[in-house]
Design an enzyme around this catalytic site. Structure first.
Site, PDB file in Angstrom:
ATOM      1  N   TYR A   1       3.005   9.772  -0.383  1.00 19.77           N
ATOM      2  CA  TYR A   1       4.094   9.071   0.889  1.00 19.77           C
ATOM      3  C   TYR A   1       5.428   9.121   0.080  1.00 19.77           C
ATOM      4  CZ  TYR A   1      -0.019   6.587   2.625  1.00 19.77           C
ATOM      5  OH  TYR A   1      -1.043   6.049   3.268  1.00 19.77           O
TER       6      TYR A   1
ATOM      7  N   ASP B   1       0.784  -1.234  -0.124  1.00 21.12           N
ATOM      8  CA  ASP B   1       0.072  -0.026  -0.065  1.00 21.12           C
ATOM      9  C   ASP B   1       0.821   1.327  -0.085  1.00 21.12           C
ATOM     10  OD1 ASP B   1      -2.871   1.196   0.775  1.00 21.12           O
ATOM     11  OD2 ASP B   1      -1.605   2.260   2.032  1.00 21.12           O
TER      12      ASP B   1
ATOM     13  N   HIS C   1      -7.933   9.371  -2.156  1.00 19.37           N
ATOM     14  CA  HIS C   1      -7.232   9.471  -0.932  1.00 19.37           C
ATOM     15  C   HIS C   1      -8.051  10.168   0.312  1.00 19.37           C
ATOM     16  CE1 HIS C   1      -2.831   9.357   1.069  1.00 19.37           C
ATOM     17  NE2 HIS C   1      -3.718   8.744   2.037  1.00 19.37           N
TER      18      HIS C   1
ATOM     19  N   LYS D   1      -2.587   5.808  -4.315  1.00 16.50           N
ATOM     20  CA  LYS D   1      -3.528   6.710  -3.927  1.00 16.50           C
ATOM     21  C   LYS D   1      -3.466   8.187  -4.519  1.00 16.50           C
ATOM     22  CE  LYS D   1      -3.693   4.781   0.463  1.00 16.50           C
ATOM     23  NZ  LYS D   1      -2.404   4.582   0.885  1.00 16.50           N
TER      24      LYS D   1
HETATM   25  N1  NAP Z   1      -5.773   6.303   3.664  1.00 22.21           N
HETATM   26  C1  NAP Z   1      -5.473   7.036   4.778  1.00 22.21           C
HETATM   27  O1  NAP Z   1      -5.726   8.137   4.924  1.00 22.21           O
HETATM   28  C2  NAP Z   1      -4.166   6.271   5.416  1.00 22.21           C
HETATM   29  C3  NAP Z   1      -3.880   7.079   6.465  1.00 22.21           C
HETATM   30  C4  NAP Z   1      -2.868   6.348   7.520  1.00 22.21           C
HETATM   31  C5  NAP Z   1      -2.258   5.108   7.017  1.00 22.21           C
HETATM   32  N2  NAP Z   1      -2.645   4.605   5.853  1.00 22.21           N
HETATM   33  C6  NAP Z   1      -2.045   3.442   5.269  1.00 22.21           C
HETATM   34  O2  NAP Z   1      -2.014   2.511   6.306  1.00 22.21           O
HETATM   35  C7  NAP Z   1      -0.731   2.065   6.619  1.00 22.21           C
HETATM   36  C8  NAP Z   1      -0.547   1.619   8.096  1.00 22.21           C
HETATM   37  O3  NAP Z   1      -1.209   2.682   8.917  1.00 22.21           O
HETATM   38  P1  NAP Z   1      -0.193   3.379   9.946  1.00 22.21           P
HETATM   39  O4  NAP Z   1       1.058   3.746   9.241  1.00 22.21           O
HETATM   40  O5  NAP Z   1      -0.970   4.681  10.300  1.00 22.21           O
HETATM   41  O6  NAP Z   1       0.271   2.600  10.971  1.00 22.21           O
HETATM   42  P2  NAP Z   1      -0.146   1.233  11.891  1.00 22.21           P
HETATM   43  O7  NAP Z   1      -0.011   0.082  10.890  1.00 22.21           O
HETATM   44  O8  NAP Z   1      -1.142   1.485  12.729  1.00 22.21           O
HETATM   45  O9  NAP Z   1       1.513   1.241  12.809  1.00 22.21           O
HETATM   46  C9  NAP Z   1       1.703   2.115  13.794  1.00 22.21           C
HETATM   47  C10 NAP Z   1       3.211   1.614  14.224  1.00 22.21           C
HETATM   48  O10 NAP Z   1       3.274   0.550  14.682  1.00 22.21           O
HETATM   49  C11 NAP Z   1       4.643   0.142  14.776  1.00 22.21           C
HETATM   50  N3  NAP Z   1       4.601  -1.437  14.718  1.00 22.21           N
HETATM   51  C12 NAP Z   1       4.328  -2.223  13.429  1.00 22.21           C
HETATM   52  N4  NAP Z   1       4.329  -3.319  13.667  1.00 22.21           N
HETATM   53  C13 NAP Z   1       4.661  -3.450  14.894  1.00 22.21           C
HETATM   54  C14 NAP Z   1       5.049  -4.572  15.883  1.00 22.21           C
HETATM   55  N5  NAP Z   1       4.773  -5.845  15.504  1.00 22.21           N
HETATM   56  N6  NAP Z   1       5.144  -4.270  17.149  1.00 22.21           N
HETATM   57  C15 NAP Z   1       5.237  -2.904  17.734  1.00 22.21           C
HETATM   58  N7  NAP Z   1       5.078  -1.988  16.736  1.00 22.21           N
HETATM   59  C16 NAP Z   1       5.083  -2.296  15.597  1.00 22.21           C
HETATM   60  C17 NAP Z   1       5.194   0.696  13.386  1.00 22.21           C
HETATM   61  O11 NAP Z   1       6.478   1.113  13.566  1.00 22.21           O
HETATM   62  P3  NAP Z   1       7.833   0.716  13.091  1.00 22.21           P
HETATM   63  O12 NAP Z   1       8.108   1.173  11.733  1.00 22.21           O
HETATM   64  O13 NAP Z   1       8.912   1.317  13.857  1.00 22.21           O
HETATM   65  O14 NAP Z   1       7.710  -0.850  13.319  1.00 22.21           O
HETATM   66  C18 NAP Z   1       4.327   1.640  13.024  1.00 22.21           C
HETATM   67  O15 NAP Z   1       4.778   3.378  13.016  1.00 22.21           O
HETATM   68  C19 NAP Z   1       0.211   2.984   6.524  1.00 22.21           C
HETATM   69  O16 NAP Z   1       1.337   2.801   6.330  1.00 22.21           O
HETATM   70  C20 NAP Z   1      -0.651   3.379   5.058  1.00 22.21           C
HETATM   71  O17 NAP Z   1      -0.148   2.553   4.116  1.00 22.21           O
HETATM   72  C21 NAP Z   1      -3.493   5.196   5.046  1.00 22.21           C
END
Ligand code: NAP
Length: 286
Positions: A47, A42, A108, A75
């Site tokens: 990004y 994704d 997006h 997106k």
């Molecule tokens: N459409 C939208 O508006 C929108 C908005 C936000 C996000 N997204 C998409 O959704 C994806 C995921 O959402 P998000 O980036 O907000 O974060 P998330 O998946 O909620 O992850 C949050 C944090 O958790 C940490 N993490 C991941 N796996 C872990 C584990 N096993 N143990 C401990 N910590 C862990 C990561 O840090 P580390 O990198 O240090 O592991 C990351 O910064 C994004 O990357 C993006 O592709 C889309």
């Protein structure tokens, strides 16, 4: 895999890449995710890493994979909304991703950069974007069309004018923001919900990881809190795209099929909902 309303399939687990802006880190984590078994990446124009992901996609043969083994989502940026502008932006994304087609392009955000949330032009411009996506879809350049951060009102408007049904709505979705009404609405229309920030994003991770209920459930199943958060999403029939820039998190975030959260424990987690958002809030966009 989940079925989309156009007959195609989408992997239930993918890799999120928001905030992975360093070329080497991005290429390494995407490559390692493919080796681990991930088949969905994704990204987004916003990004600033489509180019780096493209460098891995171009060499999928190195992983023993073909282009159609991998599902790529990108997106449309909030600054590129509207007829014509959207087309140009998506063509640029496709070029950066070094692929003949993208599997899924999402609008997006229902709003437009620079416009007030109450400006009716938001609606006019996102409609124009969708029409461009329909054209690109008919030309085979994008396999599926979707949206992101659309509330029920935005979905209703879209379903009234679209010629090609949206397949996916990617929204913030975790136990503190269990968007049950939106989930049921989308399910009723055949639109798959893809959860983002399943682990609470940067802002909410500390809160979710220290939640007593989640810690208790994790102990019971001998899993980590992230695994419980991701499995909770999967058991609600949503796709998950956990982001990590750390290779050691890839496996645990992907190994979610050797346990099942009971109905009672799902209900315990559901009850944590407090409508808390850690990302942006689309409610006030007309
Ligand atoms: N459409 C939208 O508006 C929108 C908005 C936000 C996000 N997204 C998409 O959704 C994806 C995921 O959402 P998000 O980036 O907000 O974060 P998330 O998946 O909620 O992850 C949050 C944090 O958790 C940490 N993490 C991941 N796996 C872990 C584990 N096993 N143990 C401990 N910590 C862990 C990561 O840090 P580390 O990198 O240090 O592991 C990351 O910064 C994004 O990357 C993006 O592709 C889309």
């Amino acid at each position: 895999m989940l079925s989309l309303n156009n007959g195609l399939k989408i992997p239930a687990i993918g890799l999120g890449t928001y905030l992975i802006k360093d070329r080497d880190v991005c290429k390494q984590i995407v490559a390692q995710s493919l080796r681990t078994g991930y088949r969905l990446i994704d990204t987004a124009n916003a990004y600033q890493n489509e180019e780096y992901i493209g460098e891995v996609i171009e060499n999928l043969h190195e992983f023993g994979l073909k282009r159609d083994d991998v599902f790529i989502t990108t997106k449309l940026n909030t600054s590129d909304q509207g007829r014509g502008k959207c087309r140009t932006a998506v063509l640029e994304s496709i070029a950066k991703l070094r692929t003949p087609y993208v599997d899924l392009v999402l609008i997006h955000w229902p709003g437009v950069r620079g416009l007030d949330q109450s400006d009716p032009k938001n609606s006019e411009l996102r409609k124009g974007s969708y029409q461009d996506l329909e054209d690109l879809h008919s030309e085979g350049l994008i396999k599926s069309i979707g949206v992101s951060n659309y509330m029920i009102k935005h979905m209703e408007e879209l379903l009234n004018h679209c010629k090609v049904l949206p397949t996916v709505n990617q929204v913030e979705f975790h136990p503190l923001l269990y968007q049950k009404e939106l989930l049921e609405y989308c399910e009723g229309k055949g639109v798959v919900i893809q959860a983002y920030s399943s682990l609470g994003a940067v802002k909410g991770w500390q809160i979710l990881s220290q939640n007593e209920t989640l810690i208790k459930v994790a102990k019971k199943y001998e899993r980590s809190v992230p695994q419980i958060l991701l499995k909770w999403g999967l058991q609600h029939n949503v796709c998950v795209i956990p982001k990590t820039s750390r290779v050691e998190n890839l496996k645990p975030n992907f190994e979610l099929y050797d346990f099942e959260i009971s109905k009672e424990d799902m209900a315990l987690i559901d009850a944590l909902n407090s409508n808390t958002r850690f990302c942006w809030d689309p409610n006030n966009i007309v």
